[in-house]
Design a protein around this motif. Structure first.
Motif, PDB file in Angstrom:
ATOM      1  N   TYR A 199       0.854  -1.189   0.000  1.00  0.00           N
ATOM      2  CA  TYR A 199       0.000   0.000   0.000  1.00  0.00           C
ATOM      3  C   TYR A 199       0.890   1.239   0.000  1.00  0.00           C
ATOM      4  CZ  TYR A 199      -3.632  -3.310   1.457  1.00  0.00           C
ATOM      5  OH  TYR A 199      -4.487  -4.372   1.528  1.00  0.00           O
ATOM      6  N   ASP A 200       0.359   2.329  -0.575  1.00  0.00           N
ATOM      7  CA  ASP A 200       1.106   3.583  -0.558  1.00  0.00           C
ATOM      8  C   ASP A 200       0.821   4.361   0.728  1.00  0.00           C
ATOM      9  OD1 ASP A 200      -1.458   4.506  -0.917  1.00  0.00           O
ATOM     10  OD2 ASP A 200      -1.012   5.725  -2.682  1.00  0.00           O
ATOM     11  N   SER A 201       1.301   5.583   0.810  1.00  0.00           N
ATOM     12  CA  SER A 201       1.138   6.383   2.029  1.00  0.00           C
ATOM     13  C   SER A 201      -0.316   6.745   2.304  1.00  0.00           C
ATOM     14  CB  SER A 201       1.968   7.663   1.910  1.00  0.00           C
ATOM     15  OG  SER A 201       1.580   8.415   0.767  1.00  0.00           O
ATOM     16  N   LYS A 202      -1.178   6.649   1.284  1.00  0.00           N
ATOM     17  CA  LYS A 202      -2.604   6.947   1.447  1.00  0.00           C
ATOM     18  C   LYS A 202      -3.441   5.674   1.579  1.00  0.00           C
ATOM     19  CE  LYS A 202      -2.215  11.275  -1.164  1.00  0.00           C
ATOM     20  NZ  LYS A 202      -2.725  12.044  -2.332  1.00  0.00           N
ATOM     21  N   SER A 203      -2.752   4.554   1.860  1.00  0.00           N
ATOM     22  CA  SER A 203      -3.418   3.248   2.062  1.00  0.00           C
ATOM     23  C   SER A 203      -4.124   2.747   0.814  1.00  0.00           C
ATOM     24  CB  SER A 203      -4.416   3.323   3.224  1.00  0.00           C
ATOM     25  OG  SER A 203      -3.741   3.629   4.439  1.00  0.00           O
ATOM     26  N   LYS A 204      -3.676   3.166  -0.336  1.00  0.00           N
ATOM     27  CA  LYS A 204      -4.209   2.628  -1.584  1.00  0.00           C
ATOM     28  C   LYS A 204      -3.355   1.433  -2.014  1.00  0.00           C
ATOM     29  CE  LYS A 204      -6.425   6.695  -3.596  1.00  0.00           C
ATOM     30  NZ  LYS A 204      -6.508   7.577  -4.797  1.00  0.00           N
ATOM     31  N   PRO A 205      -3.983   0.355  -2.502  1.00  0.00           N
ATOM     32  CA  PRO A 205      -3.215  -0.835  -2.891  1.00  0.00           C
ATOM     33  C   PRO A 205      -2.339  -0.576  -4.107  1.00  0.00           C
ATOM     34  CG  PRO A 205      -5.528  -1.073  -3.514  1.00  0.00           C
ATOM     35  CD  PRO A 205      -5.443   0.169  -2.689  1.00  0.00           C
ATOM     36  N   ILE A 206      -1.139  -1.139  -4.055  1.00  0.00           N
ATOM     37  CA  ILE A 206      -0.186  -1.020  -5.162  1.00  0.00           C
ATOM     38  C   ILE A 206      -0.301  -2.251  -6.048  1.00  0.00           C
ATOM     39  CG2 ILE A 206       2.248  -0.869  -5.780  1.00  0.00           C
ATOM     40  CD1 ILE A 206       2.768   0.510  -3.125  1.00  0.00           C
ATOM     41  N   VAL A 207      -0.403  -2.029  -7.353  1.00  0.00           N
ATOM     42  CA  VAL A 207      -0.506  -3.123  -8.324  1.00  0.00           C
ATOM     43  C   VAL A 207       0.456  -2.854  -9.466  1.00  0.00           C
ATOM     44  CG1 VAL A 207      -2.024  -4.401  -9.871  1.00  0.00           C
ATOM     45  CG2 VAL A 207      -2.915  -3.517  -7.711  1.00  0.00           C
ATOM     46  N   PRO A 208       1.397  -3.761  -9.740  1.00  0.00           N
ATOM     47  CA  PRO A 208       1.729  -4.972  -8.980  1.00  0.00           C
ATOM     48  C   PRO A 208       2.494  -4.633  -7.708  1.00  0.00           C
ATOM     49  CG  PRO A 208       3.240  -4.720 -10.815  1.00  0.00           C
ATOM     50  CD  PRO A 208       2.234  -3.616 -10.950  1.00  0.00           C
ATOM     51  N   CYS A 209       2.232  -5.386  -6.654  1.00  0.00           N
ATOM     52  CA  CYS A 209       2.823  -5.091  -5.359  1.00  0.00           C
ATOM     53  C   CYS A 209       4.135  -5.847  -5.179  1.00  0.00           C
ATOM     54  CB  CYS A 209       1.842  -5.462  -4.240  1.00  0.00           C
ATOM     55  SG  CYS A 209       1.574  -7.241  -4.051  1.00  0.00           S
ATOM     56  N   GLY A 210       4.871  -5.473  -4.124  1.00  0.00           N
ATOM     57  CA  GLY A 210       6.092  -6.197  -3.785  1.00  0.00           C
ATOM     58  C   GLY A 210       7.358  -5.491  -4.218  1.00  0.00           C
ATOM     59  N   ALA A 211       8.464  -5.864  -3.544  1.00  0.00           N
ATOM     60  CA  ALA A 211       9.764  -5.257  -3.830  1.00  0.00           C
ATOM     61  C   ALA A 211      10.303  -5.677  -5.187  1.00  0.00           C
ATOM     62  CB  ALA A 211      10.759  -5.632  -2.728  1.00  0.00           C
ATOM     63  N   LEU A 212       9.994  -6.896  -5.617  1.00  0.00           N
ATOM     64  CA  LEU A 212      10.524  -7.392  -6.890  1.00  0.00           C
ATOM     65  C   LEU A 212      10.004  -6.572  -8.056  1.00  0.00           C
ATOM     66  CD1 LEU A 212      12.222  -9.497  -8.330  1.00  0.00           C
ATOM     67  CD2 LEU A 212      10.265 -11.039  -8.320  1.00  0.00           C
ATOM     68  N   ALA A 213       8.699  -6.333  -8.078  1.00  0.00           N
ATOM     69  CA  ALA A 213       8.125  -5.530  -9.157  1.00  0.00           C
ATOM     70  C   ALA A 213       8.503  -4.063  -9.025  1.00  0.00           C
ATOM     71  CB  ALA A 213       6.611  -5.689  -9.166  1.00  0.00           C
ATOM     72  N   ASN A 214       8.567  -3.567  -7.797  1.00  0.00           N
ATOM     73  CA  ASN A 214       8.873  -2.154  -7.577  1.00  0.00           C
ATOM     74  C   ASN A 214      10.265  -1.776  -8.088  1.00  0.00           C
ATOM     75  OD1 ASN A 214       8.221   0.495  -6.121  1.00  0.00           O
ATOM     76  ND2 ASN A 214      10.151  -0.100  -5.157  1.00  0.00           N
ATOM     77  N   SER A 215      11.194  -2.727  -8.070  1.00  0.00           N
ATOM     78  CA  SER A 215      12.583  -2.452  -8.470  1.00  0.00           C
ATOM     79  C   SER A 215      12.860  -2.808  -9.925  1.00  0.00           C
ATOM     80  CB  SER A 215      13.539  -3.239  -7.576  1.00  0.00           C
ATOM     81  OG  SER A 215      13.272  -4.633  -7.677  1.00  0.00           O
ATOM     82  N   MET A 216      11.830  -2.869 -10.736  1.00  0.00           N
ATOM     83  CA  MET A 216      11.998  -3.251 -12.150  1.00  0.00           C
ATOM     84  C   MET A 216      12.964  -2.311 -12.865  1.00  0.00           C
ATOM     85  SD  MET A 216       9.069  -3.436 -15.090  1.00  0.00           S
ATOM     86  CE  MET A 216       9.503  -3.491 -16.839  1.00  0.00           C
ATOM     87  N   PHE A 217      13.846  -2.889 -13.663  1.00  0.00           N
ATOM     88  CA  PHE A 217      14.816  -2.119 -14.442  1.00  0.00           C
ATOM     89  C   PHE A 217      14.067  -1.294 -15.487  1.00  0.00           C
ATOM     90  CE2 PHE A 217      17.861  -1.587 -17.903  1.00  0.00           C
ATOM     91  CZ  PHE A 217      18.992  -1.171 -17.217  1.00  0.00           C
ATOM     92  N   ASN A 218      14.357   0.008 -15.550  1.00  0.00           N
ATOM     93  CA  ASN A 218      13.586   0.879 -16.441  1.00  0.00           C
ATOM     94  C   ASN A 218      14.450   1.817 -17.281  1.00  0.00           C
ATOM     95  OD1 ASN A 218      14.417   2.503 -14.356  1.00  0.00           O
ATOM     96  ND2 ASN A 218      12.382   3.222 -13.772  1.00  0.00           N
ATOM     97  N   ASP A 219      15.730   1.515 -17.447  1.00  0.00           N
ATOM     98  CA  ASP A 219      16.527   2.252 -18.431  1.00  0.00           C
ATOM     99  C   ASP A 219      16.093   1.831 -19.830  1.00  0.00           C
ATOM    100  OD1 ASP A 219      17.875   3.464 -16.413  1.00  0.00           O
ATOM    101  OD2 ASP A 219      19.784   2.447 -16.732  1.00  0.00           O
ATOM    102  N   THR A 220      16.133   2.752 -20.771  1.00  0.00           N
ATOM    103  CA  THR A 220      15.809   2.446 -22.166  1.00  0.00           C
ATOM    104  C   THR A 220      16.959   2.884 -23.066  1.00  0.00           C
ATOM    105  OG1 THR A 220      14.643   4.564 -22.419  1.00  0.00           O
ATOM    106  CG2 THR A 220      13.321   2.646 -21.776  1.00  0.00           C
ATOM    107  N   PHE A 221      17.045   2.243 -24.231  1.00  0.00           N
ATOM    108  CA  PHE A 221      18.185   2.460 -25.127  1.00  0.00           C
ATOM    109  C   PHE A 221      17.698   2.634 -26.559  1.00  0.00           C
ATOM    110  CE2 PHE A 221      19.231  -0.485 -21.716  1.00  0.00           C
ATOM    111  CZ  PHE A 221      20.297   0.142 -21.099  1.00  0.00           C
ATOM    112  N   ARG A 222      18.449   3.442 -27.298  1.00  0.00           N
ATOM    113  CA  ARG A 222      18.259   3.576 -28.739  1.00  0.00           C
ATOM    114  C   ARG A 222      19.638   3.539 -29.395  1.00  0.00           C
ATOM    115  NH1 ARG A 222      13.568   8.066 -30.224  1.00  0.00           N
ATOM    116  NH2 ARG A 222      11.818   6.918 -29.296  1.00  0.00           N
TER     117      ARG A 222
END
Length: 392
Positions: A199-222
């Motif tokens: 849940y976030d600071s306002k008690s709203k559910p996070i989707v997808p939840c968990g540390a594994l999804a939250n730390s997803m690699f998000n650099d992009t390349f061209r």
């Protein structure tokens, strides 16, 4: 003895007839008499005694295996006699075979081309140094590199991370499998394993939840090829980079159309720049929980230094590979690793019949084969010096 056999046969009979059993019961003149004669002539006293003993043992030990050659381990067996004339040539042949395979694997691995570009930005002279500051958002940097010869295709592009322990137990279980399978009930109430990313600071559910999804690699390349002073973009193919079982079995999107409706009342992971239903709005089969980049990240690495498949170069004139020349790599720097003393890099590689570049496998075969040959020479010397006479 025969009278005793007649007595035992007669004890079990209950039928009436003209003959008498040991208990005074009548025997049937035809059928029972034939059974009695059969018992007299087919069951000798010794056989009857053995059968009685076997029956007694079976009743006393009901779990004992049957008295067969297989269950009692009496099957015929062959055991080799390991003499010097067998062992020494055997070690030589095994050693030569291992050396041959090792040479083949090592040469094949050497033919695989690999180019690694470190863009961590830990040093002030690095092109991406300015982007390594976490306070800078939406930072972009460019790296230039040159290829002297044709980089044979198909070319695979990987991103690599070091000192990143994806195999840590609590980190690995920090997800909701039912949520990732498309169960809408878990969208409102994530599993407790997702804490503190449920849940976030306002008690709203996070989707997808968990540390594994939250730390997803998000650099992009061209990637661009320099042709006559101008940039020509190299097409990158992102389809089919994830496991088939992950995309079709393990992960599923909710049965909602449009997909955004399934995420009503939820929020995106804290470190994500956009929600799951916006990962690829141009392709419904590459959006949400079945997005290829998301699936690749969710399959955890076993070692702290790893690389994951990002794209392939297989289209247009690049099917044969990347031609020699100058190239420019544009990087959207979003994933910071210096806080845990990590590094990140972009890797270009091709493959052979044995897979990617792996010198260790060929070296291991060469070492084992060499040890076998050396041991055979040592055994031959010992045998020639200390062998016993034939009569001993």
């Amino acid at each position: 003895m025969y009278s005793m056999s007649m007595w035992n046969v007669g004890r079990g009979r209950k039928k009436k007839g003209r003959g008498m059993t040991g208990k005074g019961e009548l025997l049937h003149p035809g059928k029972d008499l034939s059974v009695l004669l059969t018992s007299l002539f087919l069951c000798s006293p010794v056989d009857c005694a053995i059968k009685a003993m076997v029956k007694h043992e079976q009743e006393e030990f009901p779990n004992r295996p049957d008295n067969t050659a297989f269950t009692q381990q009496r099957l015929p067996a062959w055991q080799p006699i390991l003499s010097a004339g067998i062992v020494i040539p055997g070690f030589v042949l095994i050693g030569l075979a291992f050396i041959g395979v090792g040479v083949g694997l090592f040469i094949t691995s050497r033919d695989v081309q690999v180019l690694e570009l470190d863009y961590t930005g830990a040093v002030a002279t690095d092109p991406c140094y300015k982007c390594s500051d976490p306070s800078i958002k939406n930072c972009e940097c460019t790296m230039e590199f040159h290829l002297d010869t044709l980089f044979k295709g198909p070319v695979f592009i990987y991103y690599g991370l070091t000192n990143y322990f994806q195999n840590q137990r609590k980190y690995g279980i920090s997800k909701d499998d039912n949520q990732l399978y498309g169960d809408l009930d878990t969208f409102k109430s994530p599993a407790s394993e997702c804490f503190p990313y449920g849940y976030d600071s306002k008690s709203k559910p996070i989707v997808p939840c968990g540390a594994l999804a939250n730390s997803m690699f998000n650099d992009t390349f061209r990637l661009y090829r320099m042709v006559n002073g101008s940039k020509k973009e190299v097409p990158l193919n992102g389809k089919g980079i994830a496991w088939w079982t992950d995309q079709n079995v393990k992960y599923r999107n909710p049965n909602e159309t449009p997909l955004i409706n399934a995420f009503n009342g939820t929020v995106k992971p804290i470190n994500w720049p956009k929600a799951a239903y916006e990962l690829d709005t141009t392709d419904v089969y590459n959006n949400g929980f079945i997005n290829q980049d998301f699936l690749v990240w969710m399959r955890r690495a076993a070692l702290p230094n790893f690389r994951k498949l990002y794209r392939r170069i297989t289209k247009d004139e690049y099917q044969a590979g990347l031609p020699a020349g100058n190239y420019s790599l544009e990087i959207s720097y979003n994933y910071h690793v210096l806080s845990f003393k990590g590094k990140k890099k972009l890797v270009l590689s091709n493959i052979s019949w044995m897979g990617g570049k792996n010198d260790f496998l060929g070296i291991a075969y060469l070492v084992v084969g060499s040890l076998c040959v050396i041991m055979s020479i040592v055994m031959l010397i010992v045998y020639a010096k200390f062998k016993f006479p034939e009569e001993d």
